[in-house]
Write a protein that holds these residues in place. Sequence first.
Motif, PDB file in Angstrom:
ATOM      1  N   ASN A   1       0.827  -1.216   0.000  1.00 38.74           N
ATOM      2  CA  ASN A   1       0.000   0.000   0.000  1.00 38.74           C
ATOM      3  C   ASN A   1       0.858   1.263   0.000  1.00 38.74           C
ATOM      4  O   ASN A   1       0.349   2.360  -0.260  1.00 38.74           O
TER       5      ASN A   1
ATOM      6  N   TRP B   1       0.790   9.836 -11.218  1.00 36.99           N
ATOM      7  CA  TRP B   1      -0.645   9.645 -10.962  1.00 36.99           C
ATOM      8  C   TRP B   1      -1.487  10.120 -12.149  1.00 36.99           C
ATOM      9  O   TRP B   1      -2.518   9.553 -12.468  1.00 36.99           O
TER      10      TRP B   1
ATOM     11  N   ASP C   1     -14.280  11.493  -0.720  1.00 35.45           N
ATOM     12  CA  ASP C   1     -13.681  10.472  -1.566  1.00 35.45           C
ATOM     13  C   ASP C   1     -12.551   9.852  -0.735  1.00 35.45           C
ATOM     14  O   ASP C   1     -11.498  10.460  -0.562  1.00 35.45           O
TER      15      ASP C   1
ATOM     16  N   CYS D   1      -8.449   8.805  -1.897  1.00 38.53           N
ATOM     17  CA  CYS D   1      -8.568   9.591  -3.144  1.00 38.53           C
ATOM     18  C   CYS D   1      -7.297   9.558  -3.983  1.00 38.53           C
ATOM     19  O   CYS D   1      -7.320   9.908  -5.162  1.00 38.53           O
TER      20      CYS D   1
ATOM     21  N   VAL E   1      -4.289   8.200   3.187  1.00 36.50           N
ATOM     22  CA  VAL E   1      -3.202   8.046   4.163  1.00 36.50           C
ATOM     23  C   VAL E   1      -1.858   8.442   3.561  1.00 36.50           C
ATOM     24  O   VAL E   1      -0.895   8.645   4.283  1.00 36.50           O
ATOM     25  N   ALA E   2      -1.799   8.519   2.233  1.00 35.52           N
ATOM     26  CA  ALA E   2      -0.525   8.784   1.559  1.00 35.52           C
ATOM     27  C   ALA E   2      -0.357  10.285   1.332  1.00 35.52           C
ATOM     28  O   ALA E   2      -0.969  10.860   0.424  1.00 35.52           O
TER      29      ALA E   2
ATOM     30  N   ASP F   1     -11.799   1.906  -5.916  1.00 37.93           N
ATOM     31  CA  ASP F   1     -10.557   1.136  -6.012  1.00 37.93           C
ATOM     32  C   ASP F   1      -9.758   1.177  -4.715  1.00 37.93           C
ATOM     33  O   ASP F   1      -8.526   1.262  -4.738  1.00 37.93           O
TER      34      ASP F   1
HETATM   35  C1  LIG Z   1      -5.795   2.365  -6.235  1.00 34.36           C
HETATM   36  S1  LIG Z   1      -5.645   3.862  -5.356  1.00 34.36           S
HETATM   37  C2  LIG Z   1      -7.225   4.599  -5.713  1.00 34.36           C
HETATM   38  C3  LIG Z   1      -7.150   6.087  -5.898  1.00 34.36           C
HETATM   39  C4  LIG Z   1      -8.478   6.796  -6.208  1.00 34.36           C
HETATM   40  N1  LIG Z   1      -9.553   6.385  -5.346  1.00 34.36           N
HETATM   41  C5  LIG Z   1      -8.880   6.576  -7.648  1.00 34.36           C
HETATM   42  O1  LIG Z   1      -9.658   5.651  -7.898  1.00 34.36           O
HETATM   43  O2  LIG Z   1      -8.425   7.310  -8.514  1.00 34.36           O
HETATM   44  C6  LIG Z   1      -5.856   3.331  -3.654  1.00 34.36           C
HETATM   45  C7  LIG Z   1      -5.663   4.454  -2.653  1.00 34.36           C
HETATM   46  O3  LIG Z   1      -6.095   4.029  -1.353  1.00 34.36           O
HETATM   47  C8  LIG Z   1      -5.249   4.622  -0.390  1.00 34.36           C
HETATM   48  N2  LIG Z   1      -5.365   3.920   0.893  1.00 34.36           N
HETATM   49  C9  LIG Z   1      -4.871   2.713   1.245  1.00 34.36           C
HETATM   50  N3  LIG Z   1      -5.197   2.424   2.526  1.00 34.36           N
HETATM   51  C10 LIG Z   1      -5.933   3.473   2.992  1.00 34.36           C
HETATM   52  C11 LIG Z   1      -6.573   3.773   4.232  1.00 34.36           C
HETATM   53  N4  LIG Z   1      -6.508   2.933   5.278  1.00 34.36           N
HETATM   54  N5  LIG Z   1      -7.246   4.925   4.345  1.00 34.36           N
HETATM   55  C12 LIG Z   1      -7.305   5.811   3.310  1.00 34.36           C
HETATM   56  N6  LIG Z   1      -6.714   5.582   2.117  1.00 34.36           N
HETATM   57  C13 LIG Z   1      -6.042   4.426   1.950  1.00 34.36           C
HETATM   58  C14 LIG Z   1      -3.869   4.529  -1.037  1.00 34.36           C
HETATM   59  O4  LIG Z   1      -2.930   5.403  -0.436  1.00 34.36           O
HETATM   60  C15 LIG Z   1      -4.192   4.887  -2.489  1.00 34.36           C
HETATM   61  O5  LIG Z   1      -4.063   6.260  -2.717  1.00 34.36           O
END
Ligand SMILES: C[S@@+](CC[C@H](N)C(=O)[O-])C[C@H]1O[C@@H](n2cnc3c(N)ncnc32)[C@H](O)[C@@H]1O
Length: 265
Positions: free
Chosen positions: A20, A30, A70, A73, A94-95, A137
């Motif tokens: 992750n 991105w 979102d 996001c 979180v990132a 996602d």
């Molecule tokens: C595949 S990306 C999806 C990005 C966006 N939702 C999109 O569809 O364009 C997954 C995202 O989930 C975030 N993520 C992972 N674990 C998380 C958590 N516990 N809380 C919030 N975000 C998280 C990651 O940092 C990453 O940015």
Amino acid sequence: MGLLADRLRAVDPSTVALDNDYYEHLGERWWEPAGPMSGLHAMNPARLSYIDRVLTRVLGDAAPRARVIDVGCGGGILSESLAARGHAVIGFDVAEGALQVARRHAARASVRVEYRRGSAYALPLSSAAVDVVIAADVLEHLHDLPRSLAEFARVLRPGGVFVFDTIHRTLRSWLVAIVLAERVLGVVPPATHAWRMFITPDELAEAARRAGLLVQETRGLSPAGGLVAAVRSYIERGTPGEFTLTGDRSVGYIGHAVRTAGGPP
Ligand SMILES: C[S@@+](CC[C@H](N)C(=O)[O-])C[C@H]1O[C@@H](n2cnc3c(N)ncnc32)[C@H](O)[C@@H]1O
């Protein structure tokens, strides 16, 4: 483990190889339509039109003024397009590295979106604060699915909408999302996804129901021209081409739930 995996309980992070942290360091990649997030860019128009339709159907006249969050996001691909439609959007992730990319991109595009650090397990919001929660996602990246759903239900007002897209746990999803995407084509590095973390539509409906979120429908979210055309497009142009809603939920699917009035049953 394996075929008997289930997502109604938390998964011990030490038992799955899932990176992750990958999203923290993607930088401006991105936003490259033919970069490592090409799949998200390709899905975005179909996701947006689905969200538009659902919000209009469920929220009626209040849809344009909906308070939307979102969650997960990332670099803001979906958040920004929702904000461009006029919604008040807060993107949580979180990132911090992804949030910085999202903030820079929104400023360049002159779109107003608020991006805040926040985890799907503990959102910095009061209860019943928002009309719409989106997890696009993201669910397949969360080790404790029930805990995240409880948190989404907490921040949603009764009658509010939860929209998700995620990946089914089938033989086909292993072949497409793990073997083909990670190992053969190298769209994303190995361990970007873990098959064990994929979620069947039935599991998601049950986990959501326990949290007080009633799933109304799920639809397939697949390459518009089929898998072979998507692979050819990826090899020639670095993008799988547009996605569309289909009846085939065996790999990606999208859907929505409504927050019950009285909290979890
Ligand atoms: C595949 S990306 C999806 C990005 C966006 N939702 C999109 O569809 O364009 C997954 C995202 O989930 C975030 N993520 C992972 N674990 C998380 C958590 N516990 N809380 C919030 N975000 C998280 C990651 O940092 C990453 O940015």
